[in-house]
Design a protein around this motif. Structure first.
Motif, PDB file in Angstrom:
ATOM      1  N   ALA A   1      15.772  -3.517 -36.428  1.00 13.23           N
ATOM      2  CA  ALA A   1      16.405  -3.517 -35.107  1.00 13.23           C
ATOM      3  C   ALA A   1      16.889  -2.125 -34.723  1.00 13.23           C
ATOM      4  O   ALA A   1      16.832  -1.726 -33.569  1.00 13.23           O
ATOM      5  CB  ALA A   1      17.558  -4.509 -35.079  1.00 13.23           C
TER       6      ALA A   1
ATOM      7  N   PRO B   1       4.253   0.721 -27.447  1.00 13.72           N
ATOM      8  CA  PRO B   1       3.951   1.044 -28.850  1.00 13.72           C
ATOM      9  C   PRO B   1       3.819  -0.187 -29.753  1.00 13.72           C
ATOM     10  O   PRO B   1       3.847  -0.055 -30.966  1.00 13.72           O
ATOM     11  CB  PRO B   1       5.142   1.909 -29.269  1.00 13.72           C
ATOM     12  CG  PRO B   1       6.257   1.441 -28.408  1.00 13.72           C
ATOM     13  CD  PRO B   1       5.651   0.968 -27.113  1.00 13.72           C
ATOM     14  N   PHE B   2       3.686  -1.376 -29.145  1.00 12.41           N
ATOM     15  CA  PHE B   2       3.540  -2.595 -29.945  1.00 12.41           C
ATOM     16  C   PHE B   2       2.282  -3.344 -29.540  1.00 12.41           C
ATOM     17  O   PHE B   2       1.833  -3.263 -28.408  1.00 12.41           O
ATOM     18  CB  PHE B   2       4.729  -3.535 -29.731  1.00 12.41           C
ATOM     19  CG  PHE B   2       6.025  -2.930 -30.113  1.00 12.41           C
ATOM     20  CD1 PHE B   2       6.352  -2.752 -31.442  1.00 12.41           C
ATOM     21  CD2 PHE B   2       6.918  -2.522 -29.145  1.00 12.41           C
ATOM     22  CE1 PHE B   2       7.551  -2.173 -31.797  1.00 12.41           C
ATOM     23  CE2 PHE B   2       8.120  -1.945 -29.495  1.00 12.41           C
ATOM     24  CZ  PHE B   2       8.444  -1.774 -30.825  1.00 12.41           C
TER      25      PHE B   2
ATOM     26  N   ALA C   1      14.530   3.531 -29.972  1.00 10.59           N
ATOM     27  CA  ALA C   1      13.425   3.814 -29.056  1.00 10.59           C
ATOM     28  C   ALA C   1      13.792   3.513 -27.608  1.00 10.59           C
ATOM     29  O   ALA C   1      13.107   3.916 -26.696  1.00 10.59           O
ATOM     30  CB  ALA C   1      12.201   2.994 -29.467  1.00 10.59           C
TER      31      ALA C   1
ATOM     32  N   LEU D   1      14.249  -0.192 -33.144  1.00 10.10           N
ATOM     33  CA  LEU D   1      14.000  -0.660 -31.784  1.00 10.10           C
ATOM     34  C   LEU D   1      14.997  -0.046 -30.812  1.00 10.10           C
ATOM     35  O   LEU D   1      14.640   0.440 -29.759  1.00 10.10           O
ATOM     36  CB  LEU D   1      14.139  -2.183 -31.716  1.00 10.10           C
ATOM     37  CG  LEU D   1      12.899  -2.999 -32.008  1.00 10.10           C
ATOM     38  CD1 LEU D   1      13.276  -4.460 -32.073  1.00 10.10           C
ATOM     39  CD2 LEU D   1      11.860  -2.773 -30.931  1.00 10.10           C
TER      40      LEU D   1
ATOM     41  N   LEU E   1       9.851  -3.277 -39.306  1.00 10.15           N
ATOM     42  CA  LEU E   1      10.397  -2.575 -38.146  1.00 10.15           C
ATOM     43  C   LEU E   1      11.793  -3.136 -37.900  1.00 10.15           C
ATOM     44  O   LEU E   1      11.946  -4.296 -37.546  1.00 10.15           O
ATOM     45  CB  LEU E   1       9.508  -2.807 -36.935  1.00 10.15           C
ATOM     46  CG  LEU E   1       9.739  -1.847 -35.788  1.00 10.15           C
ATOM     47  CD1 LEU E   1       9.107  -0.512 -36.092  1.00 10.15           C
ATOM     48  CD2 LEU E   1       9.174  -2.416 -34.516  1.00 10.15           C
TER      49      LEU E   1
END
Lengths: 553, 178
Positions: free
Chosen positions: B171, B144-145, B177, B174, B169
């Motif tokens: 941490a 997704p990046f 996810a 992150l 975005l």
């Protein structure tokens, strides 16, 4: 060296997980080999003559000691205990099992490495000067721009299905150790009259079937404009590069067919048509962030001449010979750049065993701030060695069978894997390299011959870069037998030139004699040792060699 | 053919009209560049219904310039998945011309290229039947990046360079996810 932040780490980990799923679907039959092929190629996995081959990216040839130890672990656990360093500063493993590759990619991700874009028609690993950041002759450190290009080109949405593979090389020094003139894009850093850093942008160089020296499309591109300008070049290539014939699909053919002026005008028009302000601002910020990782290590304040080192040089002739042949001037006083030859006499060029990888990693920790470089000549480099430590380093290298003092000499041969591994090859390369190396085993003879580079390719695709060797060898197949052609006078440096064909090919059992005959002509007829082989060749021409090598029957 | 658009499978209101077919009187239609450039080019807009054009991968996107502000859709052909020219065509339409209509991928359209296509500006995908339709919903989330910066892209894929700059975005996101 560059370290991943959370984004880089996630990016690589996600990519490895995605490939694990693709391998699972291949193994359970959901994906056919035909469907799986483009997916594995995007992750560096080739199907070779005998087995899969995994090519792992070593971005611009910079390795940390932990990474090299992990490569050693991979070699032991999932391969046959060795790896092969390539002419594009990468490493290849020749015997991985498909089912193990996802675990290998995870092991790589754990040390901030990957195999993304080491194959396929995309932008490949960006290469640079193996002495980047420490070379005494450097104008500007190219590494932050290499890392910027690595990130920018990773899974690029517009440029992942190019007409053909695409290779970019960057040099920050006037003496070109990165062969930028024989890359799809070559970038040479220099400064303008105002002292600002920028790039000479060279496009359309390359080797392969149609070797060409690149042409300059911009004399000076300000560093801030690198990404949008390269984007414009890539877009012109992606749109107008030939797709009807894979042998005419590289950018060099486009530049050649429409002419460099027309090509340059297309790029400039594309560049002018875009609004790059926001992109440039973002890239400049990125370079600043990246550059902090390349800050110099904590160098000691050392004297230029270390008394202990001077004494060792005087006492030990073997050590002195290694120092003379293997070290290069460092930008910091009291330090040296130490080259490690992966070309032992009779060995396989570029191969390193897991034990040797661990030995180099340990030596790097002890003597070079834990950093290693891979050179496109398929050797390794410790970039930051205090002169005081050179003797201890040399002893460690000798112990690991890595002390051959033949860097830049006739036995420091570049060779592609050839028919021993490669499914494209038409002849063997490695045995020829080994035989030549053994013929010139005498180090005194090698020293006398001096700067003479031999490169060997096992087919016309020229992965062994024979076109730019002082003495190039191309292995072909004629009526079922191997036939080796010799080219002379090539050079990959800032005065790049393509070698000229000496004449008809030689059989496998004749090629070593022919090489020796060429060398003997040079030794007999040169003005003296100060006239290098290449200078001699440029003075006397190919005809002089032809007459001496092809003796009338 | 199935049409994937805005993350969903949807019905296709558009009709592609080959050069040898008569033009239907009503309804949205897609014609070839040759037809648009031909004698009845202007006539095509007269019925008042939405018009699209299909560009094959060798045809220059610049040829659409005279009509772009009146076109509702541009379909870009992929003769084979390895032919990446349409990626540049889509990028030029969005970035340089600010084209706001639909950009549709047609031809050999693979799920493995879905994320790339979205990021250069495609927003609709004609997919051959039997091509693992379900995976189209999930494949995007694999990675997704992306690094590249593009202020015209509107996709679920986040630009790392922009996220680093803005800190948008976090941490926590992150970790969630992972």
């Amino acid at each position: 060296m560059y370290r991943y932040d959370e984004f880089d780490a996630r990016f690589v980990a996600d990519r490895a997980a995605q490939f694990r799923d693709q391998v699972r679907r291949r193994l359970d039959g959901t994906l056919s080999e035909e469907e799986f092929r483009p997916l594995r190629l995007m992750n560096g996995l080739y199907l070779q003559l005998h087995a899969y081959m995994l090519r792992i990216a070593i971005p611009y040839g910079v390795l940390g000691s932990q990474q090299l130890r992990q490569l050693a672990m991979i070699a032991d656990r999932w391969d046959r205990g060795y790896g092969h360093f390539t002419t594009r500063q990468n490493i290849q493993f020749n015997w991985p099992k498909l089912a193990d590759v996802p675990d290998i990619l995870d092991a790589l991700a754990a040390v901030e490495m990957h195999a993304i874009q080491t194959s396929g028609n995309c932008i490949r690993n960006v290469t640079t000067d193996q002495f980047a950041g420490v070379a005494a002759d450097e104008v500007e450190d190219p590494r932050p721009y290499c890392e910027l290009l690595r990130q920018w080109s990773s899974l690029h949405p517009e440029f992942s299905f190019l007409p053909r593979k695409f290779k970019i090389a960057v040099t920050g020094a006037p003496f070109d150790r990165a062969a930028v003139k024989v890359h799809d894009i070559g970038l040479r850093m220099h400064r303008n009259e105002a002292g600002e850093p920028g790039f000479e942008v060279i496009v359309g160089g390359g080797l392969g079937r149609t070797p060409m020296v690149g042409k300059t499309v911009r004399d000076f591109l300000p560093v801030a404009e690198l990404v949008p300008y390269v984007t414009a070049i890539m877009r012109v290539y992606n749109r107008f590069g030939r797709r009807d014939n894979k042998y005419k699909a590289r950018i060099k053919i486009l530049v050649h067919e429409i002419g460099v002026d027309a090509f340059s005008e297309l790029v400039e028009a594309e560049y002018r048509a875009g609004d790059h302000a926001a992109g440039i601002e973002l890239a400049v910020g990125e370079v600043e962030r990246i550059a902090a990782y390349f800050a110099p290590p904590a160098y000691e304040d050392l004297p230029e001449r270390d008394p202990g080192h001077m004494a060792r040089l005087f006492e030990n002739r073997d050590f002195a010979r290694w120092v003379r042949q293997s070290t290069a001037p460092h930008t910091v006083r009291g330090y040296s750049i130490a080259n490690i030859s992966l070309k032992p006499i009779g060995g396989i060029p570029g191969d390193a065993s897991s034990a040797q990888m661990r030995a180099v990693a340990d030596l790097a920790d002890r003597h070079s701030f834990g950093e290693i470089r891979v050179a496109h000549e398929q050797n390794l480099v410790l970039p930051n060695v205090p002169k005081r430590d050179l003797f201890a380093l040399w002893e460690g290298l000798v112990e690991a069978d890595l002390g051959t003092p033949n860097l830049g000499l006739v036995s420091d041969i570049i060779a592609c894997p050839g028919m021993d591994y490669c499914s494209l090859a038409t002849a063997r390369s490695i045995p020829v390299a080994q035989a030549i190396s053994r013929r010139f085993a005498d180090l005194a003879l090698q020293s006398d011959v001096g700067d003479l580079r031999i490169n060997i390719s096992g087919c016309i695709n020229a992965c062994g870069h024979h076109h730019v060797a002082h003495l190039g060898i191309l292995g072909l197949e004629k009526r079922g037998v191997e036939s080796y052609q010799i080219t002379l006078g090539g050079s990959g440096d800032e005065n790049a030139a393509l070698g000229q064909l000496l004449g008809p090919g030689f059989a496998a059992d004749e090629i070593v004699d022919a090489v020796e005959a060429v060398v003997r002509v040079y030794l007999a007829d040169r003005r003296g040792p100060e006239e290098r082989f290449l200078d001699f060749f440029r003075r006397v021409g190919i005809k002089h060699f032809k007459e001496a090598v092809y003796v009338p029957v | 053919m199935s049409l994937f658009k805005h993350g969903e499978w949807t019905t296709d209101d558009w009709r592609f009209v080959a050069d040898d077919e008569p033009l239907p009187a009503v309804g949205p239609k897609i014609v070839t560049l040759a037809r648009l450039q031909g004698d009845d080019g202007e006539y095509l807009f007269h019925c008042g219904c939405p018009l699209g054009v299909r560009l094959e991968s060798g045809e220059p996107v610049e040829a659409l310039e005279p009509w772009l502000n009146r076109l509702s859709l541009v379909a870009l052909g992929f003769p084979a998945f390895v032919d990446g020219r349409a990626f540049s065509a889509a990028a030029i339409l969005r970035q340089r011309h600010g084209f706001a209509g639909e950009i549709r991928a047609v031809g050999n359209v693979l799920v493995d290229q879905h994320a790339f296509m979205l990021r250069v500006g495609f927003d609709a995908f004609e997919v051959a039947e039997g091509r693992a339709l379900e995976s189209w919903r999930t494949a995007l989330l694999d990675v997704p990046f992306a690094y590249q910066y593009d202020d015209t892209a509107s996709t679920p894929v986040q630009s790392i360079w922009q996220a680093r700059r803005s800190g948008s975005l976090q941490a926590g996101e992150l970790q969630a996810a992972e």
